[in-house]
Design a protein around this motif. Structure first.
Motif, PDB file in Angstrom:
ATOM      1  N   ASP A   1      23.525  14.360  34.448  1.00 61.79           N
ATOM      2  CA  ASP A   1      23.356  14.131  33.036  1.00 61.79           C
ATOM      3  C   ASP A   1      22.128  14.043  32.664  1.00 61.79           C
ATOM      4  N   ARG A   2      21.143  14.783  31.473  1.00 60.62           N
ATOM      5  CA  ARG A   2      20.045  14.226  31.481  1.00 60.62           C
ATOM      6  C   ARG A   2      20.048  14.657  29.304  1.00 60.62           C
ATOM      7  N   TYR A   3      19.303  13.919  28.535  1.00 65.32           N
ATOM      8  CA  TYR A   3      19.210  14.042  27.407  1.00 65.32           C
ATOM      9  C   TYR A   3      17.911  13.464  27.122  1.00 65.32           C
ATOM     10  N   PRO A   4      17.333  13.791  26.031  1.00 60.71           N
ATOM     11  CA  PRO A   4      15.792  13.486  25.474  1.00 60.71           C
ATOM     12  C   PRO A   4      15.819  11.823  25.188  1.00 60.71           C
ATOM     13  N   LEU A   5      14.443  11.898  25.233  1.00 60.66           N
ATOM     14  CA  LEU A   5      14.468  10.565  25.092  1.00 60.66           C
ATOM     15  C   LEU A   5      14.549   9.693  23.668  1.00 60.66           C
ATOM     16  N   MET A   6      13.774  10.674  23.367  1.00 58.41           N
ATOM     17  CA  MET A   6      13.700  10.727  21.453  1.00 58.41           C
ATOM     18  C   MET A   6      15.058  10.681  20.764  1.00 58.41           C
ATOM     19  N   ALA A   7      16.095  11.173  21.473  1.00 54.56           N
ATOM     20  CA  ALA A   7      17.811  12.019  20.770  1.00 54.56           C
ATOM     21  C   ALA A   7      18.374  10.379  21.085  1.00 54.56           C
TER      22      ALA A   7
ATOM     23  N   GLY B   1      28.184   3.785  40.537  1.00 52.74           N
ATOM     24  CA  GLY B   1      27.304   4.584  41.134  1.00 52.74           C
ATOM     25  C   GLY B   1      26.153   5.055  39.820  1.00 52.74           C
ATOM     26  N   LEU B   2      25.899   4.231  39.141  1.00 50.19           N
ATOM     27  CA  LEU B   2      24.878   4.892  37.985  1.00 50.19           C
ATOM     28  C   LEU B   2      23.827   4.417  38.816  1.00 50.19           C
ATOM     29  N   LEU B   3      22.411   5.140  38.228  1.00 48.11           N
ATOM     30  CA  LEU B   3      21.273   5.042  37.909  1.00 48.11           C
ATOM     31  C   LEU B   3      20.663   5.788  37.040  1.00 48.11           C
ATOM     32  N   VAL B   4      20.098   4.846  36.173  1.00 51.74           N
ATOM     33  CA  VAL B   4      19.813   5.699  34.990  1.00 51.74           C
ATOM     34  C   VAL B   4      17.994   5.310  34.524  1.00 51.74           C
ATOM     35  N   VAL B   5      17.190   6.620  34.500  1.00 49.67           N
ATOM     36  CA  VAL B   5      15.950   6.683  34.918  1.00 49.67           C
ATOM     37  C   VAL B   5      15.092   7.028  32.821  1.00 49.67           C
ATOM     38  N   ALA B   6      14.283   6.524  32.387  1.00 44.74           N
ATOM     39  CA  ALA B   6      13.899   7.260  31.574  1.00 44.74           C
ATOM     40  C   ALA B   6      12.160   7.846  31.970  1.00 44.74           C
TER      41      ALA B   6
ATOM     42  N   PRO C   1       4.809   3.668  27.510  1.00 45.49           N
ATOM     43  CA  PRO C   1       6.020   4.409  26.878  1.00 45.49           C
ATOM     44  C   PRO C   1       6.897   5.348  27.505  1.00 45.49           C
ATOM     45  N   GLY C   2       7.521   4.959  26.831  1.00 44.18           N
ATOM     46  CA  GLY C   2       8.485   5.357  27.641  1.00 44.18           C
ATOM     47  C   GLY C   2       9.098   5.715  28.877  1.00 44.18           C
TER      48      GLY C   2
ATOM     49  N   VAL D   1      15.835  10.935  29.210  1.00 44.18           N
ATOM     50  CA  VAL D   1      17.015   9.897  30.146  1.00 44.18           C
ATOM     51  C   VAL D   1      17.635  10.515  31.299  1.00 44.18           C
ATOM     52  N   SER D   2      17.736  10.815  32.429  1.00 42.96           N
ATOM     53  CA  SER D   2      18.657  10.662  33.748  1.00 42.96           C
ATOM     54  C   SER D   2      19.711   9.887  33.986  1.00 42.96           C
ATOM     55  N   ILE D   3      20.567  10.315  33.823  1.00 44.06           N
ATOM     56  CA  ILE D   3      21.719   9.447  34.334  1.00 44.06           C
ATOM     57  C   ILE D   3      22.554  10.431  34.979  1.00 44.06           C
TER      58      ILE D   3
END
Length: 219
Positions: free
Chosen positions: A112-118, A91-96, A79-80, A101-103
């Motif tokens: 940048d970082r955002y809540p996965l549930m959002a 130049g992007l790397l995105v990881v959940a 999960p997740g 979720v971090s970008i």
């Protein structure tokens, strides 16, 4: 109004794909008609497939709201957890990582970082795939060789929606589109996605790569 880096990147990480195109802020949604028995059968089929997709890797092609195309490698571990490693010149790397979720953008030197549930991504990265509880399925569409399901988190209407696209035979996820609260859409097409096992935990860790004290001179 221009799409934000969040709307562009989370389309990935948030899988041609059907879905809304870039446009103005999403208008108030009309009442959603109950799904037919045939629609519900497709939703159940998609949920069963996603529930069984515990680890996978493949390639993706992303088209953002401005029509810019990028590509790279994708890794999923429910999960997740997900990783989108974009090829140069991006130049992007995105990881959940299961919670956030971090970008990271190595070209712009941003993080940048955002809540996965959002994000709508939480719908299909959940531990228990439930497209009949806590999720609003607004549309089920038949395609020439598959079907698509448009859904949103029932508790986070302002955070946008996701359209998942599947092939018919065999049933497989082939893409998705994420439309944010401003109406901007990012589409992801999977060039390949195959089940695997033993993906390294380090794939799903992304710390802020920027210096902690960038203004401080080295001793």
């Amino acid at each position: 109004m221009r799409p934000t880096r969040r709307s562009i990147a989370l389309g990935l990480a948030a899988l041609p794909v059907t879905g809304s195109v870039a446009g103005p802020a999403l208008a108030a949604r009309p009442a959603i008609a109950p799904l037919s028995a045939e629609d519900r059968a497709l939703v159940d089929k998609a949920a069963a497939y996603l529930q069984d997709l515990t680890e996978a890797k493949g390639r993706f092609v992303q088209t953002d709201a401005r029509g810019t195309m990028t590509q790279g490698a994708i890794y999923l571990k429910r999960p997740g957890k997900a990783r989108f490693a974009y090829e140069p010149p991006s130049g992007l790397l995105v990881v959940a990582d299961g919670a956030n979720v971090s970008i990271a953008d190595s070209r712009l030197k941003t993080f940048d970082r955002y809540p996965l549930m959002a994000t709508p991504l939480s719908i299909f990265l959940a531990r228990q795939i439930r497209l009949d509880k806590g999720v609003v399925v607004s549309r089920v569409s038949r395609l020439a060789d598959g079907f698509s399901i448009t859904a949103r988190d029932g508790k986070r209407e302002a955070e946008g929606e996701i359209t998942l696209t599947f092939s018919n035979d065999p049933v497989a996820l082939i893409g998705w589109a994420v439309t944010d609260a401003q109406g901007f859409s990012t589409r992801i097409r999977l060039a390949s996605l195959e089940k695997t096992s033993g993906l390294a935990s380090s794939l799903f860790v992304l710390n802020d790569p920027r210096p902690k004290n960038p203004g401080r001179a080295k001793m």
